[in-house]
Design a protein around this motif. Structure first.
Motif, PDB file in Angstrom:
ATOM      1  N   SER A 142       0.999  -0.956   0.285  1.00  0.00           N
ATOM      2  CA  SER A 142       0.222  -0.036  -0.259  1.00  0.00           C
ATOM      3  C   SER A 142       0.822   0.840  -0.149  1.00  0.00           C
ATOM      4  CB  SER A 142      -0.805   0.088   1.066  1.00  0.00           C
ATOM      5  OG  SER A 142      -1.343   1.202   1.860  1.00  0.00           O
ATOM      6  N   GLU A 143       0.252   2.052  -0.677  1.00  0.00           N
ATOM      7  CA  GLU A 143       1.053   3.499  -0.893  1.00  0.00           C
ATOM      8  C   GLU A 143       1.243   4.297   1.005  1.00  0.00           C
ATOM      9  OE1 GLU A 143       2.826   5.165  -3.226  1.00  0.00           O
ATOM     10  OE2 GLU A 143       2.664   3.201  -4.084  1.00  0.00           O
ATOM     11  N   MET A 144      -0.009   3.868   1.040  1.00  0.00           N
ATOM     12  CA  MET A 144      -0.100   4.179   2.567  1.00  0.00           C
ATOM     13  C   MET A 144       0.720   3.938   3.683  1.00  0.00           C
ATOM     14  SD  MET A 144      -1.704   6.585   5.034  1.00  0.00           S
ATOM     15  CE  MET A 144      -2.887   7.024   4.281  1.00  0.00           C
ATOM     16  N   LEU A 145       1.429   2.494   3.673  1.00  0.00           N
ATOM     17  CA  LEU A 145       2.142   1.915   3.936  1.00  0.00           C
ATOM     18  C   LEU A 145       3.138   2.067   4.050  1.00  0.00           C
ATOM     19  CD1 LEU A 145       1.129  -1.655   4.597  1.00  0.00           C
ATOM     20  CD2 LEU A 145       0.923  -0.001   6.804  1.00  0.00           C
ATOM     21  N   LYS A 146       3.925   2.092   2.396  1.00  0.00           N
ATOM     22  CA  LYS A 146       5.396   2.714   2.005  1.00  0.00           C
ATOM     23  C   LYS A 146       5.483   4.280   2.853  1.00  0.00           C
ATOM     24  CE  LYS A 146       5.097  -0.022  -2.179  1.00  0.00           C
ATOM     25  NZ  LYS A 146       5.302   0.065  -3.202  1.00  0.00           N
ATOM     26  N   LYS A 147       4.595   5.149   3.147  1.00  0.00           N
ATOM     27  CA  LYS A 147       4.182   6.103   3.890  1.00  0.00           C
ATOM     28  C   LYS A 147       4.815   6.275   4.927  1.00  0.00           C
ATOM     29  CE  LYS A 147       4.949  10.973   2.184  1.00  0.00           C
ATOM     30  NZ  LYS A 147       5.720  11.048   1.671  1.00  0.00           N
ATOM     31  N   LEU A 148       3.603   5.651   5.742  1.00  0.00           N
ATOM     32  CA  LEU A 148       5.116   5.112   7.194  1.00  0.00           C
ATOM     33  C   LEU A 148       6.043   4.646   7.181  1.00  0.00           C
ATOM     34  CD1 LEU A 148       0.978   3.756   8.132  1.00  0.00           C
ATOM     35  CD2 LEU A 148       1.883   5.926   8.928  1.00  0.00           C
ATOM     36  N   GLU A 149       6.426   4.056   6.685  1.00  0.00           N
ATOM     37  CA  GLU A 149       7.829   3.044   6.440  1.00  0.00           C
ATOM     38  C   GLU A 149       8.754   4.350   6.388  1.00  0.00           C
ATOM     39  OE1 GLU A 149      10.543   1.529   7.700  1.00  0.00           O
ATOM     40  OE2 GLU A 149       7.998   0.170   7.898  1.00  0.00           O
ATOM     41  N   GLU A 150       8.405   5.352   5.665  1.00  0.00           N
ATOM     42  CA  GLU A 150       9.757   6.396   5.165  1.00  0.00           C
ATOM     43  C   GLU A 150       9.916   7.501   5.879  1.00  0.00           C
ATOM     44  OE1 GLU A 150       9.006   9.921   1.731  1.00  0.00           O
ATOM     45  OE2 GLU A 150       8.656   8.138   1.073  1.00  0.00           O
TER      46      GLU A 150
END
Length: 179
Positions: A142-150
């Motif tokens: 998910s884009e949201m999970l990638k952003k949270l990880e970043e």
């Protein structure tokens, strides 16, 4: 809020004993309660209605799933729900629903609406924190999970044992090993 007519049980015409009622709950049911937390609903509600001479026993049982958004990734997923609830309906002078599992209705009443109890049972069966199964096992992309990880803070990887420690702490550490 308008009472849902199909969830009203006229118990005066029922014989003493057990009676079964089945309901299929969908999204339209929750629109009557102005509850919009669910994207979709597919829950089967069963009611075992037992009429006795001086009181009524209601045994609710629900099972199914509701489509909700994940609190972490905001991705929709089907959350399994199941639950039971027992209610005793007694007759008294005036209406009283102060107790969790006892309802007192006036002597002249001849029907009871159970929609509120089904609504509460389903809503309370959904976990407070709704997490997509893909988030828990790491398979959801998910884009949201990638952003949270970043954006998540990184642990300091350069910590070494050779950091300078205040000598006063070394003295205190001796107290732990002294017998």
């Amino acid at each position: 809020m308008k009472l849902l007519k199909e969830y009203t049980i006229p118990f005066v015409g029922l014989k003493l004993g057990k009676h079964h009622f089945d309901y299929q709950i969908d999204k339209k049911f929750f629109e009557h309660f102005e509850y919009d937390e669910f994207n979709d609903v597919n829950v089967k509600a069963e009611l075992l209605f037992e009429k006795k001479t001086t009181f009524l026993e209601l045994h609710f049982k629900i099972k199914g799933d509701v489509n909700v958004n994940c609190d972490v990734s905001n991705e929709p997923y089907n959350q399994k729900v199941k639950g039971t609830f027992d209610l005793v309906v007694k007759f008294g002078e005036e209406y009283n629903d102060e107790h969790l599992d006892v309802l007192i209705i006036p002597h002249g009443e001849y029907e009871i609406n159970i929609s509120q109890y089904i609504y509460e049972l389903i809503v309370l069966s959904v976990p407070a924190k709704r997490v997509h199964p893909g988030v828990e096992d790491g398979t959801l992309e998910s884009e949201m999970l990638k952003k949270l990880e970043e954006l998540s803070p990184k642990a300091e990887e350069n910590k070494t044992q050779s950091e300078e420690i205040d000598p006063r702490w070394n003295t205190l550490k001796k107290l732990l090993t002294d017998k």
